[in-house]
Write a protein that holds these residues in place. Sequence first.
Motif, PDB file in Angstrom:
ATOM      1  N   VAL A   4      -7.496  10.693  -6.073  1.00  0.00           N
ATOM      2  CA  VAL A   4      -7.254   9.570  -6.983  1.00  0.00           C
ATOM      3  C   VAL A   4      -6.935  10.140  -8.353  1.00  0.00           C
ATOM      4  O   VAL A   4      -7.754  10.844  -8.942  1.00  0.00           O
ATOM      5  CB  VAL A   4      -8.477   8.640  -7.075  1.00  0.00           C
ATOM      6  N   PRO A   5      -5.738   9.865  -8.881  1.00  0.00           N
ATOM      7  CA  PRO A   5      -5.393  10.384 -10.204  1.00  0.00           C
ATOM      8  C   PRO A   5      -5.992   9.558 -11.335  1.00  0.00           C
ATOM      9  O   PRO A   5      -6.468   8.436 -11.130  1.00  0.00           O
ATOM     10  CB  PRO A   5      -3.858  10.297 -10.217  1.00  0.00           C
ATOM     11  N   THR A  19      -2.772   2.633  -4.647  1.00  0.00           N
ATOM     12  CA  THR A  19      -2.793   3.141  -3.279  1.00  0.00           C
ATOM     13  C   THR A  19      -3.967   2.526  -2.532  1.00  0.00           C
ATOM     14  O   THR A  19      -4.952   2.099  -3.141  1.00  0.00           O
ATOM     15  CB  THR A  19      -2.914   4.684  -3.226  1.00  0.00           C
ATOM     16  N   ILE A  20      -3.837   2.492  -1.210  1.00  0.00           N
ATOM     17  CA  ILE A  20      -4.849   1.899  -0.347  1.00  0.00           C
ATOM     18  C   ILE A  20      -5.153   2.861   0.785  1.00  0.00           C
ATOM     19  O   ILE A  20      -4.247   3.466   1.360  1.00  0.00           O
ATOM     20  CB  ILE A  20      -4.352   0.568   0.249  1.00  0.00           C
ATOM     21  N   VAL A  45      -7.221   5.432   8.730  1.00  0.00           N
ATOM     22  CA  VAL A  45      -6.091   4.962   9.536  1.00  0.00           C
ATOM     23  C   VAL A  45      -4.786   5.245   8.808  1.00  0.00           C
ATOM     24  O   VAL A  45      -3.817   5.725   9.400  1.00  0.00           O
ATOM     25  CB  VAL A  45      -6.224   3.451   9.830  1.00  0.00           C
ATOM     26  N   VAL A  46      -4.750   4.947   7.517  1.00  0.00           N
ATOM     27  CA  VAL A  46      -3.557   5.189   6.714  1.00  0.00           C
ATOM     28  C   VAL A  46      -3.949   5.226   5.250  1.00  0.00           C
ATOM     29  O   VAL A  46      -4.903   4.557   4.833  1.00  0.00           O
ATOM     30  CB  VAL A  46      -2.488   4.089   6.956  1.00  0.00           C
ATOM     31  N   THR A  47      -3.237   6.035   4.469  1.00  0.00           N
ATOM     32  CA  THR A  47      -3.336   6.026   3.014  1.00  0.00           C
ATOM     33  C   THR A  47      -1.930   5.969   2.457  1.00  0.00           C
ATOM     34  O   THR A  47      -1.111   6.846   2.743  1.00  0.00           O
ATOM     35  CB  THR A  47      -4.054   7.267   2.466  1.00  0.00           C
ATOM     36  N   ASP A  48      -1.636   4.937   1.681  1.00  0.00           N
ATOM     37  CA  ASP A  48      -0.289   4.791   1.130  1.00  0.00           C
ATOM     38  C   ASP A  48      -0.298   3.653   0.116  1.00  0.00           C
ATOM     39  O   ASP A  48      -1.332   3.014  -0.108  1.00  0.00           O
ATOM     40  CB  ASP A  48       0.725   4.512   2.233  1.00  0.00           C
ATOM     41  N   THR A  49       0.849   3.384  -0.474  1.00  0.00           N
ATOM     42  CA  THR A  49       0.962   2.244  -1.376  1.00  0.00           C
ATOM     43  C   THR A  49       0.950   0.954  -0.563  1.00  0.00           C
ATOM     44  O   THR A  49       1.308   0.963   0.631  1.00  0.00           O
ATOM     45  CB  THR A  49       2.270   2.317  -2.179  1.00  0.00           C
ATOM     46  N   THR A  94       2.819  -2.202   4.240  1.00  0.00           N
ATOM     47  CA  THR A  94       3.324  -3.436   4.832  1.00  0.00           C
ATOM     48  C   THR A  94       4.714  -3.248   5.433  1.00  0.00           C
ATOM     49  O   THR A  94       5.010  -3.787   6.501  1.00  0.00           O
ATOM     50  CB  THR A  94       3.362  -4.571   3.790  1.00  0.00           C
ATOM     51  N   SER A  95       5.573  -2.469   4.779  1.00  0.00           N
ATOM     52  CA  SER A  95       6.924  -2.283   5.316  1.00  0.00           C
ATOM     53  C   SER A  95       6.908  -1.481   6.605  1.00  0.00           C
ATOM     54  O   SER A  95       7.771  -1.649   7.467  1.00  0.00           O
ATOM     55  CB  SER A  95       7.823  -1.599   4.286  1.00  0.00           C
TER      56      SER A  95
END
Length: 316
Positions: free
Chosen positions: A26-27, A203-204, A213-217, A222-223
């Motif tokens: 986390v920045p 980010t989530i 499961v996933v880390t991304d915006t 969603t896309s």
Amino acid sequence: MNVIETEGLTRRYGERTVVDGVDLTVPEGAVHALLGPNGSGKTTTVRMLATLLRPTRGHARILGHDTVAEADRVRRRIGLVGQFHAIDPQLTGFENLTMFARLNGMSRRAARDHARELLDRFGLADAADRLAGTYSGGMRRRLDLLAGTVVRPAVLFLDEPTTGLDPRSRNEIYRHVEDFVREGTAVVLTTQYLDEAERLADTITILDEGRTVVTDTPERITSAIGVGLDVVVAAEHRDRTRNILAEIGAREMEVSETQDDSLRISVAMDEDPELLPILRALDAEGIDVHDIGRRRASLDEAFLALTGRPTERTGA
């Protein structure tokens, strides 16, 4: 600059693994949301980062300091607002904040001045001398937030900060969090409200059974699961419409009522659907379509697609 870095963060209770090898970065000045079904490890992850629990394996560093070996140094730079109220209902709002300021090393005079300043800034000045136990839910939550940030932290942990609040109170909390972020505070947020994550998070990370499961915006998450489609039909056509949509590859379906008592059937699809063949299939079954349209898949739909479970409205 990354203010939070974890590697293989793991927590076990006996034979049960609650958090299993979580990696986070986390920045500075960013908001990172942790989402997941009940029991996915969100709160346990926050408790390890906030030095309240020791990892069974792996490590975490906050502002370069190890959360176990240098826990005292970490605690001086972080704030934590948990799921339950930390304020004393038998003290006034002013007395609560003065106490927290004193616990953070301020002199008596500086603590009192700072408490008044915070209460005024966050719209609680008129209630400063009332017992906190008489505050509304939204006011108590704002006071909690101030107590956790009475000395501005470099990193703020918010564990479901708006649970049970009405929309207006939630929006007030959002504005305060956004103010902290603009001033450079990094935030780690757990929430049961996916719209909250979409609004606040850069980010989530979605957790399920303790694993990432996933880390991304939010946009990329969603896309990646496809596109959304909304179909509005008369209520009596609900089941037949759902069956036809399932036959053409629709996934996760959510049904809601519209203002004119029709039904809006919202689905997610892997590929961008062509509307004309869908309309023809529905028309062939005698189904009158009131409205139809494509949209970006929602975070709720992405969550369901990735975890196989809907969001839940209790702590995790």
